[in-house]
Design a protein around this motif. Sequence first.
Motif, PDB file in Angstrom:
ATOM      1  N   ALA A 561       0.803  -1.216  -0.112  1.00 24.72           N
ATOM      2  CA  ALA A 561      -0.061  -0.104   0.140  1.00 24.72           C
ATOM      3  C   ALA A 561       0.753   1.367   0.120  1.00 24.72           C
ATOM      4  CB  ALA A 561      -0.982   0.014   1.186  1.00 24.72           C
ATOM      5  N   VAL A 562       2.084   1.296   0.984  1.00 29.25           N
ATOM      6  CA  VAL A 562       2.995   2.295   0.861  1.00 29.25           C
ATOM      7  C   VAL A 562       3.405   2.650  -0.430  1.00 29.25           C
ATOM      8  CG1 VAL A 562       5.103   3.032   1.700  1.00 29.25           C
ATOM      9  CG2 VAL A 562       3.214   2.187   3.497  1.00 29.25           C
ATOM     10  N   LYS A 563       3.868   1.568  -1.222  1.00 27.95           N
ATOM     11  CA  LYS A 563       4.456   1.949  -2.532  1.00 27.95           C
ATOM     12  C   LYS A 563       3.338   2.633  -3.581  1.00 27.95           C
ATOM     13  CE  LYS A 563       7.694  -1.959  -2.356  1.00 27.95           C
ATOM     14  NZ  LYS A 563       7.934  -3.373  -2.926  1.00 27.95           N
ATOM     15  N   VAL A 564       2.267   2.338  -3.367  1.00 29.06           N
ATOM     16  CA  VAL A 564       1.167   2.733  -4.523  1.00 29.06           C
ATOM     17  C   VAL A 564       0.601   3.988  -4.019  1.00 29.06           C
ATOM     18  CG1 VAL A 564      -0.728   1.410  -3.785  1.00 29.06           C
ATOM     19  CG2 VAL A 564      -0.388   1.710  -6.367  1.00 29.06           C
ATOM     20  N   GLN A 565       0.274   4.170  -2.968  1.00 27.67           N
ATOM     21  CA  GLN A 565      -0.560   5.289  -2.457  1.00 27.67           C
ATOM     22  C   GLN A 565      -0.175   6.525  -2.799  1.00 27.67           C
ATOM     23  OE1 GLN A 565      -0.029   7.645   0.457  1.00 27.67           O
ATOM     24  NE2 GLN A 565      -2.158   8.330   0.140  1.00 27.67           N
ATOM     25  N   PRO A 566       1.148   7.137  -2.728  1.00 24.43           N
ATOM     26  CA  PRO A 566       1.353   8.576  -3.049  1.00 24.43           C
ATOM     27  C   PRO A 566       1.264   8.762  -4.650  1.00 24.43           C
ATOM     28  CG  PRO A 566       3.234   7.483  -1.806  1.00 24.43           C
ATOM     29  CD  PRO A 566       2.291   6.371  -2.201  1.00 24.43           C
ATOM     30  N   GLY A 567       1.101   7.596  -5.404  1.00 28.17           N
ATOM     31  CA  GLY A 567       0.852   7.651  -6.915  1.00 28.17           C
ATOM     32  C   GLY A 567      -0.570   8.018  -6.894  1.00 28.17           C
ATOM     33  N   TRP A 568      -1.417   7.365  -6.397  1.00 23.86           N
ATOM     34  CA  TRP A 568      -2.850   7.331  -6.540  1.00 23.86           C
ATOM     35  C   TRP A 568      -3.409   8.554  -6.017  1.00 23.86           C
ATOM     36  CZ3 TRP A 568      -6.752   5.096  -8.545  1.00 23.86           C
ATOM     37  CH2 TRP A 568      -8.135   5.145  -8.143  1.00 23.86           C
ATOM     38  N   MET A 569      -2.493   9.092  -4.949  1.00 24.61           N
ATOM     39  CA  MET A 569      -3.123  10.424  -4.299  1.00 24.61           C
ATOM     40  C   MET A 569      -2.862  11.465  -5.325  1.00 24.61           C
ATOM     41  SD  MET A 569      -1.904  12.110  -0.452  1.00 24.61           S
ATOM     42  CE  MET A 569      -0.271  12.046  -1.455  1.00 24.61           C
ATOM     43  N   LYS A 570      -1.888  11.437  -5.976  1.00 24.87           N
ATOM     44  CA  LYS A 570      -1.434  12.598  -6.867  1.00 24.87           C
ATOM     45  C   LYS A 570      -2.375  12.554  -8.440  1.00 24.87           C
ATOM     46  CE  LYS A 570       3.416  13.032  -5.320  1.00 24.87           C
ATOM     47  NZ  LYS A 570       4.616  12.898  -5.666  1.00 24.87           N
ATOM     48  N   LYS A 571      -3.079  11.324  -8.496  1.00 24.92           N
ATOM     49  CA  LYS A 571      -3.892  11.420  -9.687  1.00 24.92           C
ATOM     50  C   LYS A 571      -4.991  12.303  -9.488  1.00 24.92           C
ATOM     51  CE  LYS A 571      -3.673   6.506 -11.212  1.00 24.92           C
ATOM     52  NZ  LYS A 571      -3.990   6.557 -12.726  1.00 24.92           N
ATOM     53  N   SER A 572      -5.383  12.763 -10.666  1.00 15.85           N
ATOM     54  CA  SER A 572      -6.581  13.891 -10.495  1.00 15.85           C
ATOM     55  C   SER A 572      -7.781  13.249  -9.995  1.00 15.85           C
ATOM     56  CB  SER A 572      -6.889  14.519 -12.137  1.00 15.85           C
ATOM     57  OG  SER A 572      -7.228  13.502 -12.822  1.00 15.85           O
ATOM     58  N   ALA A 573      -8.792  13.959  -9.477  1.00 19.01           N
ATOM     59  CA  ALA A 573      -9.929  13.216  -9.054  1.00 19.01           C
ATOM     60  C   ALA A 573     -10.885  12.889 -10.068  1.00 19.01           C
ATOM     61  CB  ALA A 573     -10.782  14.530  -8.378  1.00 19.01           C
ATOM     62  N   SER A 574     -10.720  13.201 -11.345  1.00 20.89           N
ATOM     63  CA  SER A 574     -11.498  12.542 -12.190  1.00 20.89           C
ATOM     64  C   SER A 574     -10.887  11.225 -12.708  1.00 20.89           C
ATOM     65  CB  SER A 574     -11.353  13.609 -13.432  1.00 20.89           C
ATOM     66  OG  SER A 574     -10.203  13.805 -13.835  1.00 20.89           O
ATOM     67  N   ALA A 575      -9.486  11.164 -12.809  1.00 25.23           N
ATOM     68  CA  ALA A 575      -9.115   9.778 -12.788  1.00 25.23           C
ATOM     69  C   ALA A 575      -9.402   8.790 -11.738  1.00 25.23           C
ATOM     70  CB  ALA A 575      -7.369   9.907 -13.168  1.00 25.23           C
ATOM     71  N   ARG A 576      -9.376   8.928 -10.707  1.00 26.82           N
ATOM     72  CA  ARG A 576      -9.753   8.306  -9.693  1.00 26.82           C
ATOM     73  C   ARG A 576     -11.240   8.076  -9.928  1.00 26.82           C
ATOM     74  NH1 ARG A 576      -6.853  11.832  -6.120  1.00 26.82           N
ATOM     75  NH2 ARG A 576      -8.822  12.571  -5.148  1.00 26.82           N
ATOM     76  N   ALA A 577     -12.151   8.944 -10.139  1.00 26.87           N
ATOM     77  CA  ALA A 577     -13.487   8.737 -10.542  1.00 26.87           C
ATOM     78  C   ALA A 577     -13.693   7.687 -11.444  1.00 26.87           C
ATOM     79  CB  ALA A 577     -14.220  10.026 -10.846  1.00 26.87           C
ATOM     80  N   GLN A 578     -13.027   7.805 -12.624  1.00 26.11           N
ATOM     81  CA  GLN A 578     -13.280   6.586 -13.572  1.00 26.11           C
ATOM     82  C   GLN A 578     -12.766   5.342 -13.138  1.00 26.11           C
ATOM     83  OE1 GLN A 578     -14.498   7.429 -16.794  1.00 26.11           O
ATOM     84  NE2 GLN A 578     -14.891   9.332 -15.892  1.00 26.11           N
TER      85      GLN A 578
END
Length: 794
Positions: A561-578
């Motif tokens: 989780a620690v490896k992937v969370q910073p990159g996921w957090m930096k994604k745009s809100a619209s990208a997370r929504a998709q």
Amino acid sequence: MAGSTKNSVHEIFHSMESGPEGASSTNTAQAWLDHRSRSLGLFIDGKLVVPADRPSRSLTDCEGAQLCSVMVAGDEDVSVCSSSSVIGFKSWSELSCSQRAKVMLRMVGVLGQHAVCVSEVCDVCEAACPPASLIRLLQFYSSWAQLRDALMPSWTPRGVVLVVGSDDCSLQQLMIKVLPALAMGNSVIVVPGLSSAPPALLLAELFSAAGLPAGALNVLTGSDTLFGAKVAANQNISYVTFSGNKQEGVLLCEATAGLGVSVSVSSILGARCPFIVFESADIDSAVDAIVQNVFTKRREVHWVLCVQESVQERLVSRLRLRMSGMKSLSLRSEEERRLVEAAVQEAEQQGATLVQSCSPPSSGAQYPPTVILGSAPSSPCVVAPPPGPLLPLLTFRSNSEAVALANHSPHGLAASIWTEELTLALETAKSVCVGSVCVNSVSLSDPSLPVSPHKESGSCTDGGQEGLYQFLRPSSSSSPPLPRSSPLSMDYSQFGSAAPPTTIIPADSASTPKSLPQFVGGKSCKSVSGCSLKVQAADGAVLAFCPDGGRKDVRNAVEAAVKVQPGWMKKSASARAQSLFSLAKGLEAKRRDLSASINTQTGLSLDKADEEVELSIARLNDWAAYCDKLQGGTPSLPLSGSALSLPEALGVVGVVLPDENPLLSMVTLLGAAISFGNAVILIPSEKNPLPALTFIQVLQASDLPAGLVNIITGYKDQLTVSLANHSVIKAIWYWGSAEGCQFVQHSCSAPLKTLLLSIQQKGGERGRDWTHPSILEEMGRNAVQWKSIWIPTA
């Protein structure tokens, strides 16, 4: 002016000398103390009371002279105060929003009339709180008192709020919590520390004179912070919030574990904060800010100076010039001086050099302003600086190295960044893990800015509209509070250590139930132990076997989780929504399998199971749409400049899932966590794990980054211990037993975690309503922390 020495503008510019300080007077404060015979009682039911036969504590000034005695309240006083607060809450909360706002505005007028007395009492008690700051707090929160029902119609006050401060807590830190609690319609019991007790009693008296109903604000003084835990044990207390140093905050959390009351902590005193100076900074302004904020009589935080290598010599030379002639500063005691001297000697032994304004005096509780050059980031004077006018100086070469130095700390309260390049300032401000950032300034604050101290510095949000929600609860009954209770007798070291029964999987045959995997790091896998648990239907039949996860499985999940969370957090809100919309489509494609798993395990009819799946699909779509709806803003400030308030992810969230609505509750909590940039470790219900295990197939087909969502099956208590003891996990959302809630409250104070706790209902009792739409706003606010960035202008 006669006797003055005139310097030219050129000389003043190069020496950076400050003008003479005006003579201070404490006559009004001394008169107020004399009027009360320098023996202060309690403030209960709208008046100052002095019960007989109570012990007291002595409060001394900075020179060691006794100022007054402060009473230590007894059990009877706590009971009377609690009853008064309940009556005060009824009368205060029944007023209209407009009426409460008018009372708070009258407080502004009364405070203005007695500003000199308040200021002097705060000064002599060393409980800093300028009257102008109090007036600004009152004006800001009076407007929110007016608008509460209009802008927050689905929320209601908690009831009786307990505000506790440590002995070194300032009055302003208390009022940052007291005034919003009053504005939202709660009654408040204040348990101040020793230094803030006199001004707190004075303010309570003034607020009562302004028309605050009797019992709406009571002040109880005690022997120490644990007295606050004694008050919290009263059944009428609905919420506890603490401000002060970390050690006393930890003690309060441990002492209140199991009481069934939520506790939030702002451990802001003694935090280590980075002061970052880039080569593009105005060096003279930065040096002046260092002298004014670091080398003062009373410091609430410890600053660490981080300077870019190319300007280190220039900055140090200006510091030498600015510090020359400065006198030694007073410490609280001889013991503090010994701690300072020991830290300085250790730093010198490790190769550091000193810049001091003068030689240390031979004796006494004083020490000169000191800059420690050449200390390592791991040096004790940097990691755990002692009280006193010490300033460690570290150097860096690049922006990324500056951020790494700033984040190399268990604290996350504030930072000061100095540069004339706006892009560099904003990039650095967003990267440092702190709740408040000042650009080209230090320690500026305003109640309109929401601040969530990060890491060990706090577990709540103060300021802005977001800071009001800690004093409110949802109006609907969909979110029941923790039931009040007495702490259970527990051996915390033994919780979750009971040896589980061994399950032996029969040899493969047509009649043997299948073995289902858990989900760690984006892969289906067995547990590290290799053991399994039975997955049973409502009638007791064995449906399958699932892995018996443990500490090592949690460790592997956190690493992923620690490896992937910073990159996921930096994604745009619209990208997370998709990605969440895609996850909802995957859930819909597997709806038949998920309905069957709910029906088989829980005994619900297929129609009811299919209804839960349908609600789960809708809930994921709701979270996808909600991704970009919880936004920050640019609050309006009374000073010139611009400010930003930004919601940020917590980090890695551990979620122990409830038994009821196994699929809907899981996607609700999962969606809340990942929609705002968090990674999550899910612990499915022991009783009903099958829907979560079936959901793994949906995750495998999704485009979520591997490791963002992890599902570990096993015994709830054992896995809860692993989550609570892992220092990287930032928050725990727990549904389980009363013992489990008490363990989590006790264990998650060091390191400090944000908690959301609920006791699993038994015997058919109604728990949380997972179908209620209000859960979106409630859980969304639990999934973020807030950062404020202030950029002042001329």
